[in-house]
Design an enzyme around this catalytic site. Structure first.
Site, PDB file in Angstrom:
ATOM      1  N   LYS A 181       0.949  -1.043  -0.067  1.00 34.99           N
ATOM      2  CA  LYS A 181      -0.215  -0.016   0.094  1.00 34.99           C
ATOM      3  C   LYS A 181       0.829   1.111  -0.139  1.00 34.99           C
ATOM      4  O   LYS A 181       1.652   1.473   0.956  1.00 34.99           O
ATOM      5  CB  LYS A 181      -1.053  -0.111   1.247  1.00 34.99           C
ATOM      6  N   LYS A 234      -2.178  -1.491  -3.677  1.00 35.38           N
ATOM      7  CA  LYS A 234      -2.934  -0.391  -3.907  1.00 35.38           C
ATOM      8  C   LYS A 234      -2.088   0.739  -3.844  1.00 35.38           C
ATOM      9  O   LYS A 234      -1.279   1.024  -3.206  1.00 35.38           O
ATOM     10  CB  LYS A 234      -3.727  -0.496  -2.499  1.00 35.38           C
TER      11      LYS A 234
HETATM   12  C1  PBG Z   1      -7.502   3.618   5.437  1.00 29.38           C
HETATM   13  C2  PBG Z   1      -7.822   3.301   4.109  1.00 29.38           C
HETATM   14  C3  PBG Z   1      -7.548   4.277   2.881  1.00 29.38           C
HETATM   15  C4  PBG Z   1      -8.102   3.423   2.020  1.00 29.38           C
HETATM   16  C5  PBG Z   1      -8.586   2.250   2.449  1.00 29.38           C
HETATM   17  N1  PBG Z   1      -8.547   2.096   3.870  1.00 29.38           N
HETATM   18  C6  PBG Z   1      -7.039   5.740   3.010  1.00 29.38           C
HETATM   19  C7  PBG Z   1      -5.799   6.052   3.528  1.00 29.38           C
HETATM   20  O1  PBG Z   1      -4.969   5.109   3.672  1.00 29.38           O
HETATM   21  O2  PBG Z   1      -5.525   7.011   3.816  1.00 29.38           O
HETATM   22  C8  PBG Z   1      -8.211   4.137   0.411  1.00 29.38           C
HETATM   23  C9  PBG Z   1      -9.029   3.499  -0.421  1.00 29.38           C
HETATM   24  C10 PBG Z   1      -9.317   4.571  -1.536  1.00 29.38           C
HETATM   25  O3  PBG Z   1      -8.682   5.746  -1.761  1.00 29.38           O
HETATM   26  O4  PBG Z   1     -10.259   4.112  -2.373  1.00 29.38           O
HETATM   27  N2  PBG Z   1      -6.601   3.025   6.220  1.00 29.38           N
END
Ligand code: PBG
Length: 315
Positions: A181, A234
């Site tokens: 991520k 991601k």
């Molecule tokens: C939070 C989380 C995020 C997303 C999924 N879980 C945002 C972040 O890490 O700030 C993003 C998903 C998206 O942008 O569609 N832990």
């Protein structure tokens, strides 16, 4: 003839639909930066799931929008018996036992600091965060979640969650790790949807540097060893090489998260009449599939399923 030589297909059952929850019996609050997506009250959520299942969508990931007054430094509401998210999960599983419900395991929706881990003196402290994440995960497993989705990026959390689940007898609950991520600007609309942006600093001390490739592989090896059941990359579109790398190097199913910003930019261009939304959506999803994603989390799940039903995609 083109369909005879087509190399990749995307089935509706490979999609996971993200849905946002409001703490309300009935609500449908539009999200400005995610046109077509809403914070749903309990009634609207159940209806959305029912209609999606009729289209063949079977998997859902749920995200709670939490009132600011319920947030604190230690995200205690995340594992409180009062937590509406846990009650909602329970009612979804009661009503649709055959639906797969995936949760979000991270502190940010519940944290007054807006970070995924615990903040002490401006620093995200990794190990003390694990205890809180485990409590949250156990509460979600007790509510009936099928797949835990640790999106927090703390080191060692997959192993800690697996041990905590097994110790409590939740051996059948699986873990889809947000393995690679990245610290991405493409999460902007999601943070608007939940009002969960960090109050100070950024997430670069725990989310990955967009310049890194080998680190994704290191993260994948750790997640495999710690007991993950699925690995996720991601965002998706700027990271197709990472999806491809993990698909080639790892034996677990690979998921790609087609994140909020990737959805929002095509939506916005389509609203201006600059892009054909459906064609760009299908092309983007197919790119993720071609890169090696077995599973795609996408805000377009329902649109895609509708197109498939109408026979659009394969003509
Ligand atoms: C939070 C989380 C995020 C997303 C999924 N879980 C945002 C972040 O890490 O700030 C993003 C998903 C998206 O942008 O569609 N832990």
């Amino acid at each position: 003839m083109r369909s005879l030589s087509r190399e990749h297909h995307l089935q509706v059952e490979q999609l996971i639909a993200p849905l946002f929850l409001a703490d309300s019996d009935s609500a449908k609050n539009p999200i400005a930066s995610l046109p077509g997506q809403f914070q749903l009250g309990r009634k609207e959520l159940l209806q959305e799931i029912e209609e999606s299942m009729e289209l063949g969508i079977r998997h859902f990931v749920l995200f709670p929008a939490v009132e600011e007054t319920l947030k604190d430094k230690r995200a205690s509401y995340s594992h409180s018996p009062e937590n509406f998210y846990l009650h909602t999960i329970r009612s979804v599983k009661e009503r649709f036992p055959e639906a797969t419900v995936m949760s979000d395991v991270a502190m940010d929706p519940y944290s007054s600091d807006g970070h995924d881990g615990l903040v002490e003196d401006g620093i995200i402290v990794n190990d003390p965060s694990l205890d809180i994440l485990c409590k949250m995960a156990i509460a979600q497993a007790e509510a009936g979640v099928d797949i835990l989705g640790p999106s927090d990026m703390m080191d060692g959390r997959v192993g800690a969650l697996r041990d905590a689940l097994d110790a409590e007898g939740h051996t059948e609950v699986s873990i889809m790790s947000y393995t690679a991520k990245y610290a991405s600007a493409f999460y902007g609309p999601f943070r608007d949807a939940l009002d969960s942006a960090p109050k100070a600093g950024d997430k670069k001390s725990y989310q990955m540097d967009p310049a890194n490739v080998t680190e994704a592989l290191r993260e994948a090896r750790l997640d495999e060893a710690e007991g993950a059941d699925f690995l996720m990359v991601k965002p998706a579109l700027a990271y197709l090489d990472i999806i491809h790398l993990l698909a080639r190097e790892c034996q677990l199913p690979i998921a790609a998260y087609n994140v909020s910003g990737e959805y929002a930019m095509i939506k916005a261009a389509a609203q201006k009449g600059w892009l054909d939304e459906n064609a760009c959506m299908v092309e983007s999803l197919m790119g993720m599939r071609r890169a090696g994603a077995d599973i795609i989390l996408t805000y377009w799940a329902r649109n895609y399923a509708t197109l498939v039903k109408e026979g659009y995609v394969y003509h």
